[in-house]
Scaffold this motif. Structure first.
Motif, PDB file in Angstrom:
ATOM      1  N   UNK A 180      34.141  49.055  36.991  1.00 25.46           N
ATOM      2  CA  UNK A 180      35.000  48.096  37.691  1.00 25.46           C
ATOM      3  C   UNK A 180      35.580  47.105  36.686  1.00 25.46           C
ATOM      4  N   UNK A 181      36.855  46.746  36.893  1.00 20.61           N
ATOM      5  CA  UNK A 181      37.528  45.777  36.011  1.00 20.61           C
ATOM      6  C   UNK A 181      37.182  44.365  36.485  1.00 20.61           C
ATOM      7  N   UNK A 204      43.133  51.463  36.835  1.00 18.68           N
ATOM      8  CA  UNK A 204      41.783  50.920  37.063  1.00 18.68           C
ATOM      9  C   UNK A 204      41.728  50.172  38.387  1.00 18.68           C
ATOM     10  N   UNK A 205      40.509  49.864  38.831  1.00 15.19           N
ATOM     11  CA  UNK A 205      40.323  49.053  40.038  1.00 15.19           C
ATOM     12  C   UNK A 205      39.346  47.919  39.718  1.00 15.19           C
ATOM     13  N   UNK A 206      39.520  46.798  40.409  1.00 18.57           N
ATOM     14  CA  UNK A 206      38.593  45.685  40.254  1.00 18.57           C
ATOM     15  C   UNK A 206      37.226  46.059  40.820  1.00 18.57           C
ATOM     16  N   UNK A 207      37.256  46.674  41.982  1.00 19.22           N
ATOM     17  CA  UNK A 207      36.073  47.323  42.560  1.00 19.22           C
ATOM     18  C   UNK A 207      36.558  48.624  43.166  1.00 19.22           C
ATOM     19  N   UNK A 208      35.913  49.714  42.802  1.00 17.38           N
ATOM     20  CA  UNK A 208      36.265  51.011  43.382  1.00 17.38           C
ATOM     21  C   UNK A 208      35.916  51.053  44.866  1.00 17.38           C
ATOM     22  N   UNK A 209      36.451  52.053  45.551  1.00 17.02           N
ATOM     23  CA  UNK A 209      36.222  52.159  47.007  1.00 17.02           C
ATOM     24  C   UNK A 209      34.730  52.221  47.291  1.00 17.02           C
ATOM     25  N   UNK A 210      34.304  51.464  48.289  1.00 16.70           N
ATOM     26  CA  UNK A 210      32.877  51.410  48.649  1.00 16.70           C
ATOM     27  C   UNK A 210      32.745  50.778  50.019  1.00 16.70           C
ATOM     28  N   UNK A 211      31.542  50.859  50.558  1.00 15.12           N
ATOM     29  CA  UNK A 211      31.211  50.129  51.791  1.00 15.12           C
ATOM     30  C   UNK A 211      30.087  49.174  51.439  1.00 15.12           C
TER      31      UNK A 211
END
Ligand SMILES: O=C(O)CCC(=O)C(=O)O
Ligand SMILES: [Fe+2]
Length: 353
Positions: free
Chosen positions: A117-118, A215-222
């Motif tokens: 995560x960035x 990039x993503x700050x936070x990747x997909x998640x729950x």
């Protein structure tokens, strides 16, 4: 963080689209009838809020609240102190770096689904110490305690964070009460689960990123816990997966609002009436972004399973019971291993149909 290291690069399927459509997405709910001390609580107005919350949990798993009663000065002080902390030199921040033994504090190499995560984060728990299982091993009955690690600078960080935590807790527990009412249950139905809560707060800093398309700050998640109460600044970047069609919808920053989302524990308690929804954070090539999620989590000894009142012959329990503490420690520890397998998820407890 300089140019984008390959560890941050998302698979093509999961890369964000930079041309986003900002729709008036998730519901905005005004909590005045619940919070306002001078309105003699009007049962009709409260009923309307309860219904709105129930619909939002069912249709989106996400909503925003305004007039929520949180003293915003306490949030502002926490934001200011967070900015000061993240502006420190890396060596200074790493003095309170989180590790396998001390899982709270500063961290700059978190992965979501094995892609970095960035972002950089500072985590602290609300009950100190927080009682947790010593290991994720189901046979191991030993308990341990988590302690916070506070930095030397800025010196006020600890106090403002602790005050902020007490302030948001009132809102989080109030919302759990409203969610219980929306399910036709007593307002205090969930209360006992939060007696020795493992709730934590995260200060998130997403620096500007030279390749926001990769990039993503936070990747997909729950979120795994009960409920998240998120404060975001005015930059924007949070995206929520719309249940109707799976499209990523940007959550437009609303001044002074909190973003609320249902966590996996509510999905299991409600036997999927309310589902936790995937979300992710986009980064920006020009602006850094800050956010502060409050993760309301049960006590570690809570056994999570569909509530008896909500299951019957026609609606059988969709999950086997699992220990919240074991689930949480399993997740925490997977951060320290480069796993090629997915970390623990509630679908591992799903009863097949
Ligand atoms: O920064 C945000 O807007 C959301 C962060 C988030 O989803 C998380 O930390 O779980
Ligand atoms: Fe999240």
């Amino acid at each position: 963080m300089g140019e984008v290291d390959p560890a941050f690069i998302q698979d093509p399927d999961h890369r964000p689209k930079l041309s986003i459509t900002e729709v008036e997405g998730i519901p905005l709910i005004d909590l005045t009838p619940i919070i306002s001390p001078d309105s003699i609580s009007d049962p009709k107005a409260i009923e309307v809020v309860v219904r709105e919350i129930g619909n939002a949990c069912r249709d989106w798993g996400f909503f925003q609240v305004i007039n929520h009663g949180v003293v915003l000065d306490k949030l502002r002080k926490t934001e200011t102190a967070a900015r000061k902390f993240f502006a420190l030199p890396l060596e200074e921040k790493r003095k309170i770096r989180r590790g396998e033994k001390s899982v709270l504090g500063y961290y700059d190499s978190e992965r979501t689904k094995n892609v970095r995560d960035w972002k950089e984060v500072f985590d602290f728990t609300v009950e100190e110490p927080t009682l947790v299982p010593a290991s994720p091993d189901p046979e191991d009955k030993e308990e341990t305690e988590w302690y916070n690690q506070w930095p030397e600078h800025p010196p006020e960080l600890r106090e403002v964070c602790e005050e902020y935590a007490r302030e948001v807790e009132k809102l989080a527990l109030k919302l759990m009460g409203l969610i219980a009412l929306s399910l036709g249950l007593p307002e205090n139905r969930f209360s006992s689960y939060f007696k020795d809560q493992t709730t934590s707060i995260r200060l998130n800093h997403y620096p500007a990123c030279p390749s926001p398309q990769l990039a993503l700050g936070v990747g997909r998640h729950k979120d795994g816990g009960a409920l998240t109460v998120l404060a975001q600044d005015d930059v924007g970047g949070l995206e929520v997966r719309r249940k109707t069609d799976g499209a990523w919808i940007r959550v437009k920053p609303t001044p002074n609002a909190y973003i609320i989302n249902v966590g996996d524990s509510i999905q299991v308690w409600t036997n999927e009436k309310y589902q936790s929804v995937e979300h992710r954070v986009m980064v920006n090539s020009e602006k850094e972004r800050f956010s502060i999620p409050y993760f309301l989590n049960p006590s570690h000894y809570t056994i999570i399973k569909p509530l008896e009142e909500l299951i019957n012959e026609q609606n059988l329990a969709k999950y086997r019971p699992y220990s919240w503490g074991k689930f949480m420690t399993n997740r925490k520890l997977s951060n320290f291993k480069k796993l090629n397998v997915e970390n623990i998820q509630i679908h591992h407890f799903r009863v097949s149909e």
